[in-house]
Design a protein around this motif. Structure first.
Motif, PDB file in Angstrom:
ATOM      1  N   UNK A  83     -41.784 133.851  79.678  1.00 30.74           N
ATOM      2  CA  UNK A  83     -41.466 133.974  81.100  1.00 30.74           C
ATOM      3  C   UNK A  83     -42.392 133.126  81.971  1.00 30.74           C
ATOM      4  N   UNK A  84     -43.649 132.975  81.553  1.00 29.33           N
ATOM      5  CA  UNK A  84     -44.556 132.089  82.286  1.00 29.33           C
ATOM      6  C   UNK A  84     -44.066 130.646  82.178  1.00 29.33           C
ATOM      7  N   UNK A  85     -43.684 130.239  80.976  1.00 30.15           N
ATOM      8  CA  UNK A  85     -43.155 128.891  80.780  1.00 30.15           C
ATOM      9  C   UNK A  85     -41.874 128.697  81.593  1.00 30.15           C
ATOM     10  N   UNK A  86     -41.006 129.695  81.577  1.00 26.84           N
ATOM     11  CA  UNK A  86     -39.769 129.619  82.369  1.00 26.84           C
ATOM     12  C   UNK A  86     -40.073 129.518  83.855  1.00 26.84           C
ATOM     13  N   UNK A  87     -41.040 130.289  84.340  1.00 24.09           N
ATOM     14  CA  UNK A  87     -41.392 130.255  85.763  1.00 24.09           C
ATOM     15  C   UNK A  87     -41.887 128.864  86.167  1.00 24.09           C
ATOM     16  N   UNK A  88     -42.702 128.248  85.324  1.00 19.85           N
ATOM     17  CA  UNK A  88     -43.192 126.898  85.633  1.00 19.85           C
ATOM     18  C   UNK A  88     -42.051 125.886  85.635  1.00 19.85           C
ATOM     19  N   UNK A  89     -41.158 125.966  84.649  1.00 20.84           N
ATOM     20  CA  UNK A  89     -40.039 125.028  84.571  1.00 20.84           C
ATOM     21  C   UNK A  89     -39.074 125.232  85.736  1.00 20.84           C
ATOM     22  N   UNK A  90     -38.775 126.484  86.070  1.00 27.18           N
ATOM     23  CA  UNK A  90     -37.889 126.771  87.202  1.00 27.18           C
ATOM     24  C   UNK A  90     -38.487 126.263  88.503  1.00 27.18           C
ATOM     25  N   UNK A  91     -39.757 126.550  88.713  1.00 29.35           N
ATOM     26  CA  UNK A  91     -40.418 126.163  89.953  1.00 29.35           C
ATOM     27  C   UNK A  91     -40.433 124.647  90.092  1.00 29.35           C
ATOM     28  N   UNK A  92     -40.730 123.946  89.002  1.00 33.47           N
ATOM     29  CA  UNK A  92     -40.740 122.486  89.084  1.00 33.47           C
ATOM     30  C   UNK A  92     -39.349 121.954  89.404  1.00 33.47           C
ATOM     31  N   UNK A 146     -53.287 130.105  78.016  1.00 26.33           N
ATOM     32  CA  UNK A 146     -52.536 128.867  77.856  1.00 26.33           C
ATOM     33  C   UNK A 146     -53.507 127.707  78.031  1.00 26.33           C
ATOM     34  N   UNK A 147     -53.368 126.706  77.193  1.00 26.62           N
ATOM     35  CA  UNK A 147     -54.165 125.486  77.324  1.00 26.62           C
ATOM     36  C   UNK A 147     -53.432 124.451  78.156  1.00 26.62           C
ATOM     37  N   UNK A 148     -52.109 124.415  78.005  1.00 33.08           N
ATOM     38  CA  UNK A 148     -51.327 123.440  78.752  1.00 33.08           C
ATOM     39  C   UNK A 148     -49.848 123.780  78.660  1.00 33.08           C
ATOM     40  N   UNK A 149     -49.112 123.211  79.586  1.00 29.04           N
ATOM     41  CA  UNK A 149     -47.649 123.251  79.584  1.00 29.04           C
ATOM     42  C   UNK A 149     -47.192 121.823  79.843  1.00 29.04           C
ATOM     43  N   UNK A 150     -46.166 121.412  79.131  1.00 29.84           N
ATOM     44  CA  UNK A 150     -45.573 120.103  79.392  1.00 29.84           C
ATOM     45  C   UNK A 150     -44.091 120.290  79.656  1.00 29.84           C
ATOM     46  N   UNK A 151     -43.671 119.802  80.794  1.00 33.07           N
ATOM     47  CA  UNK A 151     -42.263 119.839  81.163  1.00 33.07           C
ATOM     48  C   UNK A 151     -41.636 118.511  80.761  1.00 33.07           C
ATOM     49  N   UNK A 175     -45.167 126.208  93.739  1.00 30.72           N
ATOM     50  CA  UNK A 175     -46.063 127.357  93.951  1.00 30.72           C
ATOM     51  C   UNK A 175     -46.679 127.851  92.646  1.00 30.72           C
ATOM     52  N   UNK A 176     -45.897 127.864  91.590  1.00 33.34           N
ATOM     53  CA  UNK A 176     -46.389 128.402  90.319  1.00 33.34           C
ATOM     54  C   UNK A 176     -47.393 127.433  89.690  1.00 33.34           C
ATOM     55  N   UNK A 177     -47.067 126.139  89.643  1.00 35.59           N
ATOM     56  CA  UNK A 177     -47.995 125.162  89.063  1.00 35.59           C
ATOM     57  C   UNK A 177     -49.322 125.160  89.812  1.00 35.59           C
TER      58      UNK A 177
END
Length: 157
Positions: free
Chosen positions: A62-71, A107-112, A139-141
């Motif tokens: 869900x954290x990954x989804x929130x970042x992807x959605x927000x971007x 988390x160390x990183x997320x890549x979209x 906002x999330x990033x």
């Protein structure tokens, strides 16, 4: 507080008591419900590595989804501001989390990996450059303490 405060609320309800509560690490389920008024209940659990149910959403997903959605939403907004017509958008987001010896983790990183389709072939370079601006207004990033990278691909409709 900020210029325009927005408040959010939801209810998390643990549904995993198997009759013994948390009497031992394996005595309980990690299942829970995320209830937001007016929306379907989201069925959550832990990652299967941590004794969760693989058929339910886990917080890391869900954290990954929130970042992807927000971007995505931020990108669509800045595209409009710059006159770029986007006709399709998909993202194959990935994230890396580490568990430490003491049981903590982060988390160390997320890549979209957004794949954006634009209507005008002359705007491909501009469309790719807008990912930086989108990241600045997401906002999330802006709220996480690890890097959120972008590997965009822009194609023409």
């Amino acid at each position: 507080m900020g210029l325009h405060d927005h408040n959010y609320a939801l209810t998390i309800r643990w549904t995993g008591n198997r009759g013994e509560g948390t009497s031992s690490y394996r005595a309980y389920s990690r299942d829970h419900d995320v209830a937001i008024p007016g929306l379907p209940v989201l069925k959550g659990s832990a990652d299967p590595t941590f004794h969760g149910d693989r058929e339910r959403y886990n917080p890391e997903q869900l954290l990954l989804a929130a970042l992807a959605q927000c971007h995505m939403l931020s990108y669509l907004h800045v595209a409009v501001k710059h006159g770029v017509v986007v006709t399709d958008y998909t993202d194959e987001a990935t994230g890396t989390m580490v568990v430490n010896r003491d049981g903590s983790g982060q988390f160390l990183s997320v890549t979209l990996h957004p794949r954006v389709t634009v209507a005008d072939p002359g705007q491909v370079a501009l469309a790719e450059s807008l990912h930086h601006e989108a990241n600045q207004v997401c906002f999330i990033a802006r709220s996480v303490n690890f890097p959120v990278g972008h590997v965009p691909l822009t194609v023409v409709d």
